[in-house]
Design an enzyme around this catalytic site. Sequence first.
Site, mmCIF file in Angstrom:
data_model
loop_
_atom_site.group_PDB
_atom_site.id
_atom_site.type_symbol
_atom_site.label_atom_id
_atom_site.label_comp_id
_atom_site.label_asym_id
_atom_site.label_seq_id
_atom_site.Cartn_x
_atom_site.Cartn_y
_atom_site.Cartn_z
ATOM 1 C CG HIS A 166 -47.463 -6.996 -56.238
ATOM 2 N ND1 HIS A 166 -47.598 -8.190 -55.562
ATOM 3 C CD2 HIS A 166 -46.190 -6.603 -56.038
ATOM 4 C CE1 HIS A 166 -46.461 -8.497 -54.984
ATOM 5 N NE2 HIS A 166 -45.592 -7.544 -55.252
ATOM 6 C CG HIS A 206 -46.103 -9.575 -59.165
ATOM 7 N ND1 HIS A 206 -45.991 -10.414 -60.250
ATOM 8 C CD2 HIS A 206 -47.321 -9.848 -58.614
ATOM 9 C CE1 HIS A 206 -47.083 -11.159 -60.342
ATOM 10 N NE2 HIS A 206 -47.899 -10.837 -59.374
ATOM 11 N N PRO A 256 -41.555 -12.278 -53.823
ATOM 12 C CG PRO A 256 -43.697 -12.022 -53.000
ATOM 13 C CD PRO A 256 -42.738 -11.432 -53.963
ATOM 14 C CE LYS A 285 -50.859 -19.980 -50.056
ATOM 15 N NZ LYS A 285 -50.289 -18.965 -50.991
ATOM 16 C CB SER A 312 -38.892 -14.662 -51.206
ATOM 17 O OG SER A 312 -40.047 -15.468 -51.126
ATOM 18 C CD GLU A 358 -42.397 -17.459 -47.239
ATOM 19 O OE1 GLU A 358 -43.224 -17.920 -48.056
ATOM 20 O OE2 GLU A 358 -41.246 -17.098 -47.568
#
Lengths: 143, 508
Positions: free
Chosen positions: B357, B431, B406, B507, B413, B240
Amino acid sequence: MLASVASHRFFEHTGDFGVELTAPTEESLLAELVPAFAALLTGVEGVVEARESVPVEVEGIDLSDLLVVLGNELLYRFEAEGFLAAELAVEELTETRLVGALRGERYDPERHPIARPAKAVTQHGVGVEARDGELVARVIFDL
Amino acid sequence: MGRHRDKRKHRASRAEERTSKAKVLDATPPYAGREVPVVRLDASRVRIPKTGPMHVDGIVFADDTLLPSVRDDKSLEQVANVATLPGIVGPSMAMPDVHWGYGFPIGGVAAFDPARGGVVSPGGVGYDINCGVRLLASDLELGVIESRIEPLVDALFDAIPAGIGSTRREVIASEEELDALLAGGLEWAHGAGLATDHDIERVEEHGRIRGARPEAVGERARTRGRPQLGTLGSGNHFAEVGVVDEVFDETKAQAFGLAKGRVTLMIHSGSRGLGHQVCTDFLGTMLRASSKYGVPLVDRQLACAPIESREAEAYLGAMAAAANFAFVNRQVMATWAREVFARLFDAALTTVYDVCHNIATWEEHVVDGKERCVLVHRKGATRALPPGDRRLPRSLRDAGQPVIIPGDMGRYSFVLAGAPGSSATFHSACHGAGRRLSRSAAQRVFGRTDLEGNLRAQGILVRGASRATVVEEAPLAYKDVADVVGVVESAGLATKVARLRPLGVIKG
């Protein structure tokens, strides 16, 4: 009363997807995972054709584990070998081992657009129970 | 002859271990068939009381706004289930972005002490080992790229392969190179000219989880992972382009390398098929180990082994290798993105930070008043070291660790900084935003809408490998990340530093 045919239906999981399999026998329960997996990936029932056959052999701790191991085998055949399975012919089944043949075809992005990109078949909540003379299993896929 | 006999005996015993003797000790979950009770502790936390096989309480970070959505799925049950694992110390915790996972909830944090029979559970790390986020900052002002966002996003979409099974040009040529990468992580990338000293300074664990055992990564994992190095993948993974649209703490933002109006790039991805296969392979191993060591399982995805067992040692070695693969994966994508920014704008991208994460790491924490070395599992949670922590590089030690959160692709974000209150969570925070709608529900609600057109009208350009994924990742399928971050801040786990607004999204 025994069900005459196996079937599957999908159910929701917050970030992922699950399938409930119903079948009269352990063999047909395991076999039903194959078209269910193909339908999950492509988003369409019956789009994968049984054009070629490849042997398959998996081992697990019990029937629930065999379902998970078989599902991950289908995923690996697709992702690493480009083979999409449409059906499974079970040749030998013990409590911990399945031997058979997967029938399917080469992955073709034109004919098999991927709707739900499964990345793993999980052990979460997996289990097989007898219900009204049928076997019912639930399997959750990681997307 | 003797050696041959021994080998056959070994094979036979392994086969026996795999099959006939293994019986899973399936057990009933502590709150099976009834609603999980919660007791509010304060504005940001609720407690799940210990009952039955639970060794400790559960703690969920949620205010009255977030709690109803947490109750909608099986997250609370899963927090209670994790509390049944042997050797858990401190509560079984869930961050405010918690939602239904497998075994552990997404957003789950739990620590295990080997001295108390603690275990490691691959389900507590997850399939996408070291799924994480890299945030990079440029010195470009928004005005410079605003009129050229489309060629920028298209160029990034060309440079960073996305979607299921996406592959790209080979970065590694041989098995020996793959072994070196798995063992060395960003040290390997540095040697290959793909990472700078600054990159390594600004990546969690400096981009290398120690104790990696490449030989514990199986052939299938290698086959799946090798062609996927430098690819985004699918699901909730993204790259992004954004802009810093608000700064809450100028001093910390400056330490992080963020300034209002500057363009950023965020990359969310992990260890791809390699990590997934490692998890799959070791779940089978751990299912047998749970049986061997007599650990009852309320959910088979919680399969585990005592930390000091050979099964745990092998998993931790393979997990570290997969985590190193993920660090390099994000680094390689950052390299492709740097080439695009240099070509289009003659601009550089500097790493702000890179967080894991999904990971289990050895950390020292105070447990019951004593300093202990425990294995912290974070499944959809971010480490959040407070200011002064010696694990932080000097450039970040006064500010605390950047915690990159995010949101969704339509709103914003956040970048936070770890705060002293994170000692209550083994230095962990959330996260992401956490899903509000299932993927099917998102399809039903947004499937017929012009999602891309609506986002474009908001000034956000989306390029997706699959329309289905774009729809399932619709902004309103997620909770408002501002609500999640608000709970993190009010609980004292981390403080807000900056907010990022999306401009263009790729994406998977």
